[in-house]
Design an enzyme around this catalytic site. Structure first.
Site, PDB file in Angstrom:
ATOM      1  N   CYS A  71       0.995  -1.224   0.260  1.00 16.27           N
ATOM      2  CA  CYS A  71       0.100  -0.204   0.133  1.00 16.27           C
ATOM      3  C   CYS A  71       0.751   1.331  -0.268  1.00 16.27           C
ATOM      4  CB  CYS A  71      -1.211  -0.626   1.443  1.00 16.27           C
ATOM      5  SG  CYS A  71      -0.010  -0.579   2.840  1.00 16.27           S
ATOM      6  N   ARG A  79      -2.393  -0.562   5.443  1.00 12.96           N
ATOM      7  CA  ARG A  79      -3.661  -1.395   5.341  1.00 12.96           C
ATOM      8  C   ARG A  79      -3.401  -2.809   4.272  1.00 12.96           C
ATOM      9  NH1 ARG A  79      -5.004   3.295   1.294  1.00 12.96           N
ATOM     10  NH2 ARG A  79      -3.063   3.601   1.599  1.00 12.96           N
TER      11      ARG A  79
END
Lengths: 391, 415
Positions: free
Chosen positions: A338, A343
């Site tokens: 990411c 994430r």
């Protein structure tokens, strides 16, 4: 061999022939030994056993190598202690355990790992939290000061012991923002060999906002644990050199996913396509001078695999179908990235822990890739984008 | 052993009542073996090792027959060489390496067109070369001499009535346990960080095959000095008796045995996993010890990317278990038909030395990540330097053991 000698007549011929044979034997042995030495010398890579983060990149001829040889200690431990039988627990499960009394006595350590953005609608830990939860600050407690690397194994041992973690402890993590940072913590815990790590499905949102369960102010105190961290498991962590290899293969194949790993980009579609960069107002320090994505990566935004209302992960089969549709080839292992890796950890959790696949997090992510000199980048916007693309 | 396997050419074999009984038992075992293979094929090995279970059982059966009929036994081969200056059996090993490595090279080249050091085939037995491997080989060779066989040898000689194989195999199981206990130390002191030389890496398959071929030919030529003269054989007609003699009584030619073993090794690697006989046995040790709480469930190094013939996950039975069962049953059948099932004399002394030898075998096989089959044979097939190093260490210590007559001291009644 001997018959020839016996039948040969005269005294000089046999000597000559045995001299000739000796010469042939010496030459053959020397040739064999020479080839053997050459082959054996060629046959090992320099860094077998412990993996290091760096490789020479693609140096050939007069070209220069841009990636520094940084050593990140670790080992390739496989996935046996990474994959967990039941990676998720429900809020009901946790509530039952809390009803039974002391979590520590039940072999459970409950940790809150939250991002604590001021914009969050959820209550920060300092004000109130799920009963018996301890707090871990992801930014300062997991990372070394002023260096982009995690705390080392000894420091992790210290941290884990201070949280009361023993070898057989079940660590249950939760946090705000759909467990982003809790999943990140789960990945770091697995990196250092904690075996039984679970996420509270839906996180603090499910507990506080959806279920409307109680929060308390009391901070628990637990006895010191005896967990000893193992070296980092580099089977769940990807570094730039190996991603570069895949990216170059994919780039050479016109952006097709032909490398040895699937690459999963979990950022927003606009970021993936290279239409926008990172908003420096919100994400100071996560910016990138180049926009786009690593060639051959597929884009599945993390939000697609969670239930909007409860924040819980979707059922296993639905998650698998979503990635399959996006073009992930489950016959190959996966690398998720990411912007800074947190994430991607959420996606790692779904793919590795829920689906049981072999998945690495490339925690350098776009904040490393998108600022690196010379690496291949794919941009779908059809325009020159990034720092050198604007007027 | 040498005399018992050979029947004088002139002697008429005849058919005794014993033969009827033996053939009936052999037939029964054969039906059992094939029935089991049929069942595994029909159920796809569900819960019993998976879809390759039937195949590996049959590969094991093939090996059992080849081992028994060709006397493909590292103990016997090395003993003939060191004690009787007869190198003929070695050629079966050399040929099986030649055949197997060419097949491996073909399989590798379709899977990994460009071999490199950080891209070694993970399922092949390519192991780190360290002092630990040498120590393991030395222990293994010594254990082989003392116990009267290598691990595969014990498996196929047990059905021949070689009862010392029972304490020896028990020793192997315990030896694996000791190996697991000393693993942490050996791994962190020697193995961690050791190079994993894979000859094709950086050189291509052709050069690696040529090099190994050159070395094998060199060994073969050199050993010709220890080749006893062939005895002339009288004119023979192809009669049923003669066929029976050739199939069940006289030792199969080394060329045939070696080729057969090599082909089965290729088939096993292509369809399932490299040949080896220790994985299932080591699982036994490891499961037991883990359940007793003597072992951690995770073993550093071992459970990472070290490919070898030692237990990783512990299930009920793996394809490796079927392979072993195939060896034992088929060897029994072959031995019965050739009248070679003779219960050997066991004493307290030779049983306890077999146990001791088994301990060394098990320990060596654990630390070396396999035995003469799993590391020496499958390793050289995979063109790993580890196969050669382990083989050299086994040869050196077995040679010394035979020179010192340890096999006689360990079992005075037998040798």
């Amino acid at each position: 061999m001997s018959t020839e000698e016996k039948t040969a007549e005269g005294s000089s011929t046999p000597q000559k022939s045995s001299g000739g044979k000796l010469a042939i034997a010496v030459i053959a042995t020397a040739a064999l030994a020479g080839t053997g030495g050459f082959v054996v010398a060629n046959s090992t890579g320099g860094d077998e056993g412990t993996t290091t983060a760096a490789s020479s990149g693609e140096a050939g001829g007069e070209s220069a190598t841009t990636i520094n040889e940084v050593d990140i200690p670790g080992e390739n431990r496989g996935y046996e202690d990474v994959h967990t039988d039941e990676p998720l627990v429900t809020t009901d499960w946790l509530a039952e355990r809390l009803d039974e009394g002391d979590l520590y006595e039940q072999g459970i350590v409950l940790l809150d790992v939250s991002e604590d953005l001021p914009t969050s609608e959820l209550t920060p830990y300092a004000e109130a939290h799920i009963p018996q939860a301890q707090y871990v600050e992801w930014s300062s407690e997991f990372t070394q000061p002023n260096t982009r690397e995690f705390i080392d194994a000894d420091e992790f041992t210290e941290l884990a012991q201070s949280l009361g973690i023993n070898d057989d402890t079940t660590v249950v993590l939760y946090g705000d923002n759909n467990n982003w940072f809790a999943a990140y913590a789960a990945w770091v815990f697995n990196l250092y060999g904690v075996e039984d790590v679970k996420l509270l499905d839906g996180g603090l949102h499910k507990w506080e906002a959806y279920d409307e369960r109680e929060l308390v102010e009391e901070v628990p105190s637990v006895p010191e644990g005896d967990f000893e961290a193992k070296p980092q498991n580099h089977d769940i962590r990807a570094f730039q050199p190996e991603v570069l290899e895949i990216a170059e293969e994919n780039a050479a194949a016109d952006g097709e996913n032909v490398g040895e790993f699937n690459l999963v980009d979990i950022r927003s579609a606009e970021e993936h396509n290279g239409e926008v960069g990172v908003d420096p107002e919100i994400f100071e320090g996560e910016g990138a001078s180049i926009w786009g994505h690593i060639p051959g990566s597929v884009n599945v935004t993390w939000t697609e695999i969670v239930d909007e209302e409860t924040g819980e992960f979707l059922p296993e089969e639905e998650i698998r179908a979503i990635y399959e549709e996006a073009g992930v080839d489950f016959d190959k292992p996966i690398i998720a990235y990411c912007r800074i890796g947190e994430r991607a950890s959420h996606t790692w959790y779904a793919l590795s822990q829920i689906l049981g696949e072999e998945v690495k997090v490339y925690d350098g992510s776009w904040s490393e890739w998108g600022n690196s000199v010379g690496v291949p980048v794919a941009n779908n916007s059809g325009e020159r984008a990034g720092l050198w693309g604007q007027q | 052993m040498t005399t018992s396997t050979q029947v004088e050419a002139e002697e008429d074999l005849g058919w005794t009542r014993g033969d009827t009984v033996r053939t009936a038992i052999a037939g029964g075992v054969a039906v059992l073996l094939l029935g089991l293979a049929w069942y595994l094929a029909a159920t796809d090995g569900e819960g019993l090792g998976g879809s390759n279970a039937a195949l590996m059982l049959l590969v094991g059966a093939g090996l059992g027959i080849l081992f028994e009929r060709g006397r493909y036994c590292f103990f016997c081969i090395f003993r003939d060489m060191f004690e009787f200056k007869n190198s003929r059996g070695v050629y079966a090993v050399l040929i099986s390496i030649v055949v197997g490595m060419i097949g491996y090279a073909m399989i590798f080249s379709t899977r990994l067109p460009t071999p490199s050091a950080d891209n070694t085939p993970t399922d092949a037995h390519i192991a780190p070369v360290s002092i630990a491997l040498v120590i393991a080989g030395l222990a293994f060779g010594l254990g082989m001499v003392i116990s009267g066989g290598c691990i595969a040898g014990h498996l196929y000689r047990l059905p021949q009535g070689h009862l010392r194989s029972i304490p020896a195999l028990a020793g192997v199981v315990i030896g694996f346990g000791l190996g697991f206990l000393s693993w942490d130390f050996m791994y962190s002191s020697f193995i961690l960080g050791a190079p994993v030389p894979w000859l094709p890496a950086g050189n291509g398959y052709t050069l690696a095959v040529l090099l190994q071929l050159g070395v094998l030919i060199g060994i073969g030529v050199w050993l010709m000095k220890w080749n006893p003269p062939m005895e002339g054989r009288g004119a023979r007609a192809v009669t049923p008796t003669e066929i029976r003699r050739q199939v069940f009584f006289t030792r199969w030619p080394t060329l045939m045995t070696g080729t057969g073993v090599g082909l089965l090794a290729i088939l096993a690697y292509y369809k399932d996993a490299p040949l080896g006989v220790t994985q299932q046995i080591s699982s036994l040790s490891r499961t037991g010890m883990t359940e007793l709480g003597w072992l951690d469930s995770f073993m550093p190094g071992l459970d990472e990317r070290l490919a070898g013939c030692v237990a990783v996950v512990v299930e009920t039975i793996t394809t490796n278990g079927w392979l072993i069962l195939g060896i034992v049953l088929a060897s029994f059948i072959a031995a019965l038909c050739g009248r070679r099932v003779k219960v050997e004399k066991t004493t307290a002394l030779n049983s306890s030395t077999a146990l001791l030898g088994g301990l060394l075998l098990g320990w060596g096989a654990m630390i070396g990540l396999g035995c003469t089959i799993g590391v020496l044979l499958s390793g050289t097939h995979a063109m790993a330097l580890s196969g050669w190093v382990f083989g050299a260490a086994v040869l050196a210590s077995a040679g010394l053991g035979f020179k010192l007559g340890l096999h006689r001291k360990a079992a005075p009644e037998v040798y």
